[in-house]
Design a protein around this motif. Sequence first.
Motif, PDB file in Angstrom:
ATOM      1  N   LEU A  66       0.832  -1.205   0.000  1.00  0.00           N
ATOM      2  CA  LEU A  66       0.000   0.000   0.000  1.00  0.00           C
ATOM      3  C   LEU A  66       0.868   1.257   0.000  1.00  0.00           C
ATOM      4  O   LEU A  66       0.598   2.211  -0.741  1.00  0.00           O
ATOM      5  CB  LEU A  66      -0.934  -0.011   1.221  1.00  0.00           C
ATOM      6  CG  LEU A  66      -1.941   1.134   1.318  1.00  0.00           C
ATOM      7  CD1 LEU A  66      -2.851   1.158   0.106  1.00  0.00           C
ATOM      8  CD2 LEU A  66      -2.759   1.003   2.594  1.00  0.00           C
ATOM      9  N   CYS A  67       1.940   1.259   0.794  1.00  0.00           N
ATOM     10  CA  CYS A  67       2.862   2.391   0.863  1.00  0.00           C
ATOM     11  C   CYS A  67       3.503   2.625  -0.504  1.00  0.00           C
ATOM     12  O   CYS A  67       3.552   3.761  -0.985  1.00  0.00           O
ATOM     13  CB  CYS A  67       3.937   2.128   1.925  1.00  0.00           C
ATOM     14  SG  CYS A  67       5.180   3.434   2.001  1.00  0.00           S
ATOM     15  N   LEU A  68       3.996   1.566  -1.139  1.00  0.00           N
ATOM     16  CA  LEU A  68       4.646   1.707  -2.445  1.00  0.00           C
ATOM     17  C   LEU A  68       3.658   2.205  -3.505  1.00  0.00           C
ATOM     18  O   LEU A  68       4.005   3.033  -4.343  1.00  0.00           O
ATOM     19  CB  LEU A  68       5.279   0.382  -2.870  1.00  0.00           C
ATOM     20  CG  LEU A  68       6.491  -0.059  -2.035  1.00  0.00           C
ATOM     21  CD1 LEU A  68       6.962  -1.439  -2.476  1.00  0.00           C
ATOM     22  CD2 LEU A  68       7.610   0.956  -2.119  1.00  0.00           C
ATOM     23  N   LYS A  69       2.429   1.722  -3.450  1.00  0.00           N
ATOM     24  CA  LYS A  69       1.408   2.148  -4.413  1.00  0.00           C
ATOM     25  C   LYS A  69       1.090   3.635  -4.229  1.00  0.00           C
ATOM     26  O   LYS A  69       1.036   4.393  -5.213  1.00  0.00           O
ATOM     27  CB  LYS A  69       0.145   1.303  -4.225  1.00  0.00           C
ATOM     28  CG  LYS A  69      -0.997   1.721  -5.139  1.00  0.00           C
ATOM     29  CD  LYS A  69      -2.260   0.926  -4.838  1.00  0.00           C
ATOM     30  CE  LYS A  69      -3.389   1.504  -5.661  1.00  0.00           C
ATOM     31  NZ  LYS A  69      -4.591   1.698  -4.917  1.00  0.00           N
ATOM     32  N   GLU A  70       0.879   4.043  -3.003  1.00  0.00           N
ATOM     33  CA  GLU A  70       0.532   5.453  -2.742  1.00  0.00           C
ATOM     34  C   GLU A  70       1.708   6.382  -3.043  1.00  0.00           C
ATOM     35  O   GLU A  70       1.515   7.480  -3.563  1.00  0.00           O
ATOM     36  CB  GLU A  70       0.055   5.609  -1.304  1.00  0.00           C
ATOM     37  CG  GLU A  70      -1.329   5.001  -1.106  1.00  0.00           C
ATOM     38  CD  GLU A  70      -1.829   5.084   0.334  1.00  0.00           C
ATOM     39  OE1 GLU A  70      -1.075   5.578   1.212  1.00  0.00           O
ATOM     40  OE2 GLU A  70      -2.957   4.663   0.570  1.00  0.00           O
ATOM     41  N   GLN A  71       2.915   5.928  -2.764  1.00  0.00           N
ATOM     42  CA  GLN A  71       4.086   6.752  -3.074  1.00  0.00           C
ATOM     43  C   GLN A  71       4.254   6.910  -4.589  1.00  0.00           C
ATOM     44  O   GLN A  71       4.650   7.969  -5.073  1.00  0.00           O
ATOM     45  CB  GLN A  71       5.351   6.149  -2.446  1.00  0.00           C
ATOM     46  CG  GLN A  71       5.440   6.435  -0.956  1.00  0.00           C
ATOM     47  CD  GLN A  71       6.779   6.037  -0.370  1.00  0.00           C
ATOM     48  OE1 GLN A  71       7.605   5.390  -1.010  1.00  0.00           O
ATOM     49  NE2 GLN A  71       6.971   6.419   0.889  1.00  0.00           N
ATOM     50  N   LYS A  72       3.936   5.859  -5.322  1.00  0.00           N
ATOM     51  CA  LYS A  72       4.013   5.938  -6.785  1.00  0.00           C
ATOM     52  C   LYS A  72       3.026   6.992  -7.305  1.00  0.00           C
ATOM     53  O   LYS A  72       3.349   7.790  -8.188  1.00  0.00           O
ATOM     54  CB  LYS A  72       3.709   4.562  -7.386  1.00  0.00           C
ATOM     55  CG  LYS A  72       3.875   4.493  -8.883  1.00  0.00           C
ATOM     56  CD  LYS A  72       3.632   3.086  -9.379  1.00  0.00           C
ATOM     57  CE  LYS A  72       3.801   3.001 -10.877  1.00  0.00           C
ATOM     58  NZ  LYS A  72       3.555   1.658 -11.394  1.00  0.00           N
ATOM     59  N   GLU A  73       1.808   7.018  -6.733  1.00  0.00           N
ATOM     60  CA  GLU A  73       0.806   8.006  -7.127  1.00  0.00           C
ATOM     61  C   GLU A  73       1.260   9.423  -6.765  1.00  0.00           C
ATOM     62  O   GLU A  73       1.102  10.356  -7.562  1.00  0.00           O
ATOM     63  CB  GLU A  73      -0.530   7.695  -6.458  1.00  0.00           C
ATOM     64  CG  GLU A  73      -1.212   6.452  -6.983  1.00  0.00           C
ATOM     65  CD  GLU A  73      -2.448   6.061  -6.170  1.00  0.00           C
ATOM     66  OE1 GLU A  73      -2.828   6.802  -5.223  1.00  0.00           O
ATOM     67  OE2 GLU A  73      -3.032   5.012  -6.479  1.00  0.00           O
ATOM     68  N   LYS A  98       4.370  10.490  -6.369  1.00  0.00           N
ATOM     69  CA  LYS A  98       5.486  10.866  -7.244  1.00  0.00           C
ATOM     70  C   LYS A  98       4.973  11.284  -8.625  1.00  0.00           C
ATOM     71  O   LYS A  98       5.502  12.205  -9.241  1.00  0.00           O
ATOM     72  CB  LYS A  98       6.487   9.717  -7.380  1.00  0.00           C
ATOM     73  CG  LYS A  98       7.425   9.602  -6.202  1.00  0.00           C
ATOM     74  CD  LYS A  98       8.459   8.518  -6.453  1.00  0.00           C
ATOM     75  CE  LYS A  98       9.407   8.420  -5.273  1.00  0.00           C
ATOM     76  NZ  LYS A  98      10.416   7.373  -5.474  1.00  0.00           N
ATOM     77  N   ALA A  99       3.946  10.623  -9.118  1.00  0.00           N
ATOM     78  CA  ALA A  99       3.365  10.980 -10.407  1.00  0.00           C
ATOM     79  C   ALA A  99       2.775  12.397 -10.360  1.00  0.00           C
ATOM     80  O   ALA A  99       2.859  13.153 -11.327  1.00  0.00           O
ATOM     81  CB  ALA A  99       2.304   9.972 -10.822  1.00  0.00           C
ATOM     82  N   MET A 100       2.175  12.764  -9.215  1.00  0.00           N
ATOM     83  CA  MET A 100       1.622  14.112  -9.060  1.00  0.00           C
ATOM     84  C   MET A 100       2.718  15.168  -9.030  1.00  0.00           C
ATOM     85  O   MET A 100       2.536  16.279  -9.508  1.00  0.00           O
ATOM     86  CB  MET A 100       0.813  14.203  -7.762  1.00  0.00           C
ATOM     87  CG  MET A 100      -0.542  13.582  -7.825  1.00  0.00           C
ATOM     88  SD  MET A 100      -1.395  13.980  -6.296  1.00  0.00           S
ATOM     89  CE  MET A 100      -1.994  12.382  -5.843  1.00  0.00           C
TER      90      MET A 100
END
Length: 176
Positions: free
Chosen positions: A156-163, A165-167
């Motif tokens: 969950l942390c990696l997924k949210e961090q990816k989002e 970073k995209a922002m």
Amino acid sequence: MRTDSRLLKNTKSIKKLKQFLDSVSENPQKYAHDDRVISALSSQGALSKLCIAEEGIFSTSTNTLKRISDSEIEGGFSTLDALRISAKRAISELKETTKIQRRNTREQLAEEKSRLLEKLQQSQQDCWRLTVAFNKAMNQGRRYAYSSGDKTIIALCLKEQKELKAMFSLVTRPEK
């Protein structure tokens, strides 16, 4: 009779010229870009050659201008020449004032440019500080997720961090 009509025409023309010179002195901005008028104000001879038919002003010889002015204009030709010089000075002063205003405007623009460049540099530094803080927070969050040992939290942390970073990505800037 022929001489009389020329004399009348020249007399009317010279009286109109006097009125015209008064008008130029009073309203130089109207004539400041009229090369024909500016050229005519340069000398007595050039003034005598001025022809503005719509104003009733016609060219004549300098001697005729002087002779008729002396007999028909109060103060004679010296008054007409003084009006010419006054009109020339009024246009010159107007042009000088315009140059000074333009120079002030350029100076003001240079100051504004300098101020805006400083503001841009400060904004870039602020952006850099925010990016560093953001990356530090992301690293800490990832460390906490890994230290928990829970695979769900890590995913969950990696997924949210990816989002996130995209922002924050500078690669995909909005179109102008």
